[in-house]
Enzyme design. Sequence first.
Site, mmCIF file in Angstrom:
data_model
loop_
_atom_site.group_PDB
_atom_site.id
_atom_site.type_symbol
_atom_site.label_atom_id
_atom_site.label_comp_id
_atom_site.label_asym_id
_atom_site.label_seq_id
_atom_site.Cartn_x
_atom_site.Cartn_y
_atom_site.Cartn_z
ATOM 1 N N CYS A 78 6.851 2.999 -10.592
ATOM 2 C CA CYS A 78 7.033 3.618 -12.193
ATOM 3 C C CYS A 78 7.900 3.749 -12.746
ATOM 4 O O CYS A 78 9.130 3.971 -11.714
ATOM 5 C CB CYS A 78 6.312 4.608 -12.065
ATOM 6 S SG CYS A 78 6.580 5.760 -12.640
ATOM 7 N N CYS A 81 9.608 7.515 -11.889
ATOM 8 C CA CYS A 81 9.945 8.199 -10.444
ATOM 9 C C CYS A 81 10.430 7.140 -9.610
ATOM 10 O O CYS A 81 9.588 7.010 -8.138
ATOM 11 C CB CYS A 81 8.536 8.855 -10.587
ATOM 12 S SG CYS A 81 6.930 8.515 -9.958
ATOM 13 N N CYS A 127 0.697 7.855 -13.307
ATOM 14 C CA CYS A 127 1.591 7.357 -12.166
ATOM 15 C C CYS A 127 0.586 8.357 -11.331
ATOM 16 O O CYS A 127 1.303 9.891 -11.286
ATOM 17 C CB CYS A 127 2.941 7.221 -12.010
ATOM 18 S SG CYS A 127 3.443 7.599 -10.953
ATOM 19 N N CYS A 130 4.072 11.461 -10.727
ATOM 20 C CA CYS A 130 4.973 11.870 -12.047
ATOM 21 C C CYS A 130 4.158 11.958 -12.944
ATOM 22 O O CYS A 130 4.302 11.996 -14.147
ATOM 23 C CB CYS A 130 5.935 11.062 -12.694
ATOM 24 S SG CYS A 130 5.957 9.412 -13.211
ATOM 25 N N CYS A 150 -4.699 -2.941 -17.111
ATOM 26 C CA CYS A 150 -3.898 -3.257 -17.722
ATOM 27 C C CYS A 150 -2.297 -2.456 -17.935
ATOM 28 O O CYS A 150 -2.541 -1.221 -19.206
ATOM 29 C CB CYS A 150 -4.577 -3.346 -18.923
ATOM 30 S SG CYS A 150 -3.849 -4.276 -20.749
#
Length: 161
Positions: A78, A81, A127, A130, A150
């Site tokens: 991510c 984070c 995510c 976060c 996607c």
Amino acid sequence: MKPIFFFVAVVFLSTCQSYSQKQSNKSSAVIQQKVIKTDAEWKAILTPMQYKILREKGTERPWTGEYNKVKGEGKFYCAGCNNLLFDAKTKFESGSGWPSFYTYASDTSLLDLADYKYGMVRTEVICAKCEGHLGHVFEDGPKPTGLRYCINSASLVFKKE
């Protein structure tokens, strides 16, 4: 004819909600440390495009993302984070114009939410750490899962192994 349409719509929506609910339950119990920041803090650490996608649920244009064509050994994290999201081994060419994966890295990677925007029923992928918007998951992917995650390139960081 209206009662039949209504019935079909209700069945379709409840099926999508059921799938999304099952998916979101898989990770919620295993996240130990959430990343929480103010808008000002997110704007200070993210590029404008990353902020638009991760925090405002935007999207990049197809075939413009940095990681759409990336191949090789490594992992995708991510951009907000640094949470591990996907292994490059699960990436495939979907023809959609966005990086696509058939599964996620671990139970602490993603949460899935029902998304009813734009007159569609989709499953949003965020995510788990976060809660940044990553993209969507669809049920038209390859074996073994049949899923296509996607994902916006701007929401990712690729680290080669």
